[in-house]
Design a protein around this motif. Sequence first.
Motif, PDB file in Angstrom:
ATOM      1  N   VAL A 181       7.917   0.009   4.475  1.00 30.11           N
ATOM      2  CA  VAL A 181       9.033  -0.468   3.647  1.00 30.11           C
ATOM      3  C   VAL A 181       9.309   0.483   2.486  1.00 30.11           C
ATOM      4  CG1 VAL A 181       8.535  -2.895   4.163  1.00 30.11           C
ATOM      5  CG2 VAL A 181       7.509  -1.817   2.131  1.00 30.11           C
ATOM      6  N   LEU A 182      10.465   0.266   1.857  1.00 30.36           N
ATOM      7  CA  LEU A 182      10.764   0.856   0.559  1.00 30.36           C
ATOM      8  C   LEU A 182      10.787  -0.276  -0.460  1.00 30.36           C
ATOM      9  CD1 LEU A 182      13.653   3.349   1.404  1.00 30.36           C
ATOM     10  CD2 LEU A 182      11.371   3.968   0.600  1.00 30.36           C
TER      11      LEU A 182
ATOM     12  N   LYS B  21       0.862  -1.186   0.000  1.00 24.30           N
ATOM     13  CA  LYS B  21       0.000   0.000   0.000  1.00 24.30           C
ATOM     14  C   LYS B  21       0.895   1.231   0.000  1.00 24.30           C
ATOM     15  CE  LYS B  21      -4.008   1.963   2.330  1.00 24.30           C
ATOM     16  NZ  LYS B  21      -4.913   1.837   3.500  1.00 24.30           N
ATOM     17  N   SER B  22       0.972   1.871  -1.154  1.00 25.32           N
ATOM     18  CA  SER B  22       1.831   3.040  -1.294  1.00 25.32           C
ATOM     19  C   SER B  22       1.268   4.222  -0.507  1.00 25.32           C
ATOM     20  CB  SER B  22       1.955   3.415  -2.774  1.00 25.32           C
ATOM     21  OG  SER B  22       2.516   4.682  -2.942  1.00 25.32           O
ATOM     22  N   VAL B  23       2.142   5.030   0.087  1.00 23.82           N
ATOM     23  CA  VAL B  23       1.671   6.207   0.844  1.00 23.82           C
ATOM     24  C   VAL B  23       1.052   7.238  -0.089  1.00 23.82           C
ATOM     25  CG1 VAL B  23       3.279   5.922   2.778  1.00 23.82           C
ATOM     26  CG2 VAL B  23       3.981   7.247   0.768  1.00 23.82           C
TER      27      VAL B  23
ATOM     28  N   SER C 111      12.875  -3.361   1.013  1.00 27.47           N
ATOM     29  CA  SER C 111      13.747  -2.996   2.130  1.00 27.47           C
ATOM     30  C   SER C 111      12.870  -2.762   3.357  1.00 27.47           C
ATOM     31  CB  SER C 111      14.546  -1.731   1.807  1.00 27.47           C
ATOM     32  OG  SER C 111      15.370  -1.937   0.686  1.00 27.47           O
ATOM     33  N   CYS C 112      12.967  -3.684   4.315  1.00 21.87           N
ATOM     34  CA  CYS C 112      12.134  -3.607   5.512  1.00 21.87           C
ATOM     35  C   CYS C 112      13.028  -3.435   6.733  1.00 21.87           C
ATOM     36  CB  CYS C 112      11.285  -4.871   5.650  1.00 21.87           C
ATOM     37  SG  CYS C 112      12.260  -6.380   5.872  1.00 21.87           S
TER      38      CYS C 112
ATOM     39  N   THR D 258      12.717   2.423  -9.990  1.00 20.47           N
ATOM     40  CA  THR D 258      12.140   3.445  -9.108  1.00 20.47           C
ATOM     41  C   THR D 258      11.893   2.846  -7.724  1.00 20.47           C
ATOM     42  OG1 THR D 258       9.914   2.902  -9.932  1.00 20.47           O
ATOM     43  CG2 THR D 258      11.047   4.773 -10.956  1.00 20.47           C
ATOM     44  N   ILE D 259      11.880   3.710  -6.705  1.00 22.06           N
ATOM     45  CA  ILE D 259      11.706   3.282  -5.313  1.00 22.06           C
ATOM     46  C   ILE D 259      10.456   3.943  -4.745  1.00 22.06           C
ATOM     47  CG2 ILE D 259      12.760   3.233  -3.008  1.00 22.06           C
ATOM     48  CD1 ILE D 259      15.481   3.419  -4.358  1.00 22.06           C
ATOM     49  N   HIS D 260       9.677   3.168  -3.972  1.00 24.46           N
ATOM     50  CA  HIS D 260       8.383   3.652  -3.484  1.00 24.46           C
ATOM     51  C   HIS D 260       8.206   3.347  -2.001  1.00 24.46           C
ATOM     52  CE1 HIS D 260       7.484   4.127  -7.745  1.00 24.46           C
ATOM     53  NE2 HIS D 260       8.040   2.923  -7.888  1.00 24.46           N
TER      54      HIS D 260
END
Length: 470
Positions: free
Chosen positions: A68-69, A38-40, A88-89, A52-54
Motif C-alpha cells: 500500500v501507499l 511495515k515500511s519498505v 491506498s490499497c 507525506t506518502i510512504h
Amino acid sequence: MIHQDTIVALATPSGTGAIAVIRLSGKNAITLAEANFKSVSGKQLSKQATHTIHLGHIIDGEKTIDEVLVSVFKNPNSYTGDDVVEISCHGSNYIQQEIIQLFLRKGCRMATAGEFTLRAFLNGKMDLSQAEAVADLISSDNEASHQIAMQQMRGGFSSEIAKLRVELLNFASLIELELDFAEEDVEFVDRTQFKDLINRITFVLKRLIDSFAVGNVIKQGIPVAIVGEPNVGKSTLLNALLNEERAIVSDIAGTTRDTIEDEITIGGIGFRFIDTAGIRDTQDVVEGLGIKKTFEKIEQAQVVIYLFEADVISNDSEKFQNLKLEIQKIKNKYPQKPVIVLANKIDKLAKAQKEDLEITLSTVEGSHSQFLSAKNGIGVEELKNTLLSFVNTGALRNNDTIVTNSRHYDALLKAFEEINKVKEGLETGLSGDLLAIDIRQALYHFGEITGQVTNDELLGNIFANFCIGK
C-alpha cells in the motif's frame, strides 16, 4: 463537541477497482496505522512529517494483507482537523474488507455517513454551508452545479453572510449599550448609518433569495416536457436530443404509454427531458393513464415543448386551429412556463409551404416557434440554444453567489422578514429594546446558515445525506 475516538471507512466507491482508499481519522489514527504498517524503508509513521506518502505493507501479525501507499496528515493540518491517515490499497473487495476489519479489531469505529466532514465542521475547518457544499460537489453532474458547489465550498456564500452578520452585530451591540444608559437618554447608534446598513442588508438578502430560483433548477436539472398528439415524433425528438435510442419509435400511434425521462447537459446546464404519452381522446385504459400522467409532467416541468407534424398542419386549417387551442390551454393554465412550438418533419415540406407555415405560426401568441426534423437531426442544435436561453446564466457567468440549498433559502427568508421589521421600526421610531429583539432574531437566522447556531438534530439531518467515508 470533541470526538476522541478513531473512525475508519472506505473513502472510494465500494466495489472492485484498480485502487481503493481507506481513511482513518482521530486521536490514534497514526499510532494504529503505524502498528499495522511495515515500511519498505523501515520508517515509523509517527516520526514522519505531515502530508507525506510512504510505501509499505499492511500486516496483521505475521500475515501480509497488501502492498500500500500510506498518506499521513497531522492535526490540525488535515481535512478533519484530527490526525488522518489514508491507505491506498489494491481495489479488491477482499483486500478492502480485510484492512477495514483489521482496524476495527484494533480499536477503530466504523464512520457514520458524513462523519469526516462533520468533524471538519466541529473542529472549525469549515463552516456549515461549506460542509454542505462538499455533498453538492460530490453529487454535481454538470459544469454549472460543479461551479456553484466549488464557489460555496471556498466560502463565497459564507463570507457574504459573515460580513453582514458582523456589521449587524456591531450595531446590535451599540443598541444593547444604549439600553444600559436608558436613563441618561444617550444614543450610541447613528440612525442614518444604521438605516443605510439595513438597506444594504435588505438588498443583498433579496439578491440571494432571488438567486434560489436559478440555483435550484441548476442543482436539480431543468425538467422539460415534450408533449403533443400521438405519432408526431416526440420519442424521435428525445432520441435525437440524447443522441441514443432511448425511446421506442413506431408508426403505431400511442406507442408511448408512460413517461420516459433522461438527462443531458447543454452549455453546462443539466436538462431533464420527459417524453410523454400522446394527447388524444382514447378508450384504452392504459393509454388514458399515460395521458393523465402527461398533464402531471407538464405541471412539474419548467419548459414545455409542444410538437406537431408540419406537413399535416400546413395542409389542414382546422387542425391548425385545434393546435392553437391546445397551446392556448397550456399557456392559460401555466402562464409562467415557456412553451416552444416545434414544427416537426419539416423535411417533408416544400420551401413555399415552410414560408407559409412560418407566417401562420407567428399568430400563435406567447410561444416560441421553431422548425426541425427530429429524424434527420435538423434544428436540434437550435432547439438546445433556445432551451439554454431560458436559463438566467448571468449570475453564473459573473461568478455571483447563487443559493441552491433549501435550508439556506428558508433561513434567508426568515432573516429577510426580521430585517424588514427592523427597517419598519427605524422608520416609525421604535424603541431600542424592541429593535434589539428583531436584530437578535435576524442574527440567529444568519447563524443558522453558517452553523454558528446549530443543534444535534440539525447536524444529524444534514450529514445523514452524505456518503460513508466523506
